[in-house]
Write an enzyme that holds these catalytic residues in place. Sequence first.
Site, PDB file in Angstrom:
ATOM      1  CE  LYS A 106     -29.006 -24.628  26.511  1.00  0.00           C
ATOM      2  NZ  LYS A 106     -29.362 -24.974  27.419  1.00  0.00           N
TER       3      LYS A 106
ATOM      4  CD  GLU B 172     -36.751 -21.453  31.013  1.00  0.00           C
ATOM      5  OE1 GLU B 172     -36.531 -22.718  30.480  1.00  0.00           O
ATOM      6  OE2 GLU B 172     -36.367 -20.785  30.465  1.00  0.00           O
TER       7      GLU B 172
ATOM      8  NE  ARG C 191     -32.195 -26.898  22.506  1.00  0.00           N
ATOM      9  CZ  ARG C 191     -32.451 -27.097  24.205  1.00  0.00           C
ATOM     10  NH1 ARG C 191     -34.067 -27.516  25.004  1.00  0.00           N
ATOM     11  NH2 ARG C 191     -31.105 -27.688  24.694  1.00  0.00           N
TER      12      ARG C 191
HETATM   13  N1  PMP Z   1     -34.182 -24.171  31.206  1.00  0.00           N
HETATM   14  C1  PMP Z   1     -33.433 -22.888  30.528  1.00  0.00           C
HETATM   15  C2  PMP Z   1     -32.610 -21.632  30.868  1.00  0.00           C
HETATM   16  C3  PMP Z   1     -31.846 -24.201  30.811  1.00  0.00           C
HETATM   17  O1  PMP Z   1     -30.999 -23.406  30.514  1.00  0.00           O
HETATM   18  C4  PMP Z   1     -32.258 -25.629  30.129  1.00  0.00           C
HETATM   19  C5  PMP Z   1     -30.633 -26.282  29.867  1.00  0.00           C
HETATM   20  N2  PMP Z   1     -29.424 -26.143  31.228  1.00  0.00           N
HETATM   21  C6  PMP Z   1     -33.274 -26.246  30.769  1.00  0.00           C
HETATM   22  C7  PMP Z   1     -34.582 -25.243  30.340  1.00  0.00           C
HETATM   23  C8  PMP Z   1     -33.173 -27.379  30.130  1.00  0.00           C
HETATM   24  O2  PMP Z   1     -33.470 -27.534  28.737  1.00  0.00           O
HETATM   25  P1  PMP Z   1     -33.181 -29.149  28.590  1.00  0.00           P
HETATM   26  O3  PMP Z   1     -33.576 -30.009  29.311  1.00  0.00           O
HETATM   27  O4  PMP Z   1     -32.879 -29.290  26.576  1.00  0.00           O
HETATM   28  O5  PMP Z   1     -31.280 -29.254  28.748  1.00  0.00           O
END
Ligand code: PMP
Length: 294
Positions: free
Chosen positions: A152, A185, A53
């Site tokens: 990200k 989210e 990622r």
């Molecule tokens: N959404 C956002 C905006 C995030 O920053 C994150 C990570 N903290 C997630 C979802 C969750 O992603 P992951 O399970 O890969 O940590």
Amino acid sequence: METCVYINGKMYHEREQAKVSVFDHGYLYGDGVFEGIRVYNGLIFKCREHIDRLYESAKTIYLDIQMSREEMTQAMIDTVRASGLHDAYIRLIVSRGVGDLGLDYRHCKKPTVVIIVDKITLYPPERYEKGLKVITTATRRNKPDSLNCQIKSCNYLNNILAKIEVIRAGADEGIMLNNSGYVTEATADNIFVIKNKTLITPPSYFGILVGITRQAVLDIAPDEGLHVETAGILVHDIYNADECFLTGSAAELIPVVECDGRAVGNGQVGPVFKALLKRFRQKTKDDGVQVFTD
Ligand code: PMP
């Protein structure tokens, strides 16, 4: 030893010494990408997924990391090892590097690679037992055609604006909608609802970060007898869900028991959540890249 920070190949054990230039475009513009990764009992959980990622985010922002995925993984292993921590959080950041005061990325010749290994607790322990009270925020999630949430990136102002609302409202977390009013989210975690043994989470194109913990949950859910769907969710669906929870590398799985003053289900942490958490914890024990060889 505890905290350890890698900056472009050098290790630092004192926080005060771990510094980058103010001319780094990561600092000046949020021009960079990052990952948050967990180490459980000496295993880097979902290591390849996080590395992939990171490189995908970098590709989209036209950032050449100048290190192979293998070299990056090794640097991460070395930093965790140097920290001596068997249970840790890794923050891996690749920023555009030092440039001048304009936006032109071509003046940044070398990206800055930072790996911070430290401990983390995101929410107080009782929230995992009692659940979170969340609100829907007025701040909408970035439109994917303006700034794709799948990147990200080091620019988290959209999320921070929502988090400010959450804190000022005295809530635990915030649920962000997209411009069509669909749930995307939480401020830094993905969201799931459970209704009649169906587990539902929004699809990537609604404007979410496609979480690695989200995928881990989607993978284990069928073993719990759940039907899995990626589909649009409205706030109505959260209010009327049997259960709701958030996922993220730092937060892991955390239950939601109230949204906008409405109890979710019976307002208690539900049995499906508990079962999924148990399965998830089991997964963290055997799914990772080993750091310590002896
Ligand atoms: N959404 C956002 C905006 C995030 O920053 C994150 C990570 N903290 C997630 C979802 C969750 O992603 P992951 O399970 O890969 O940590």
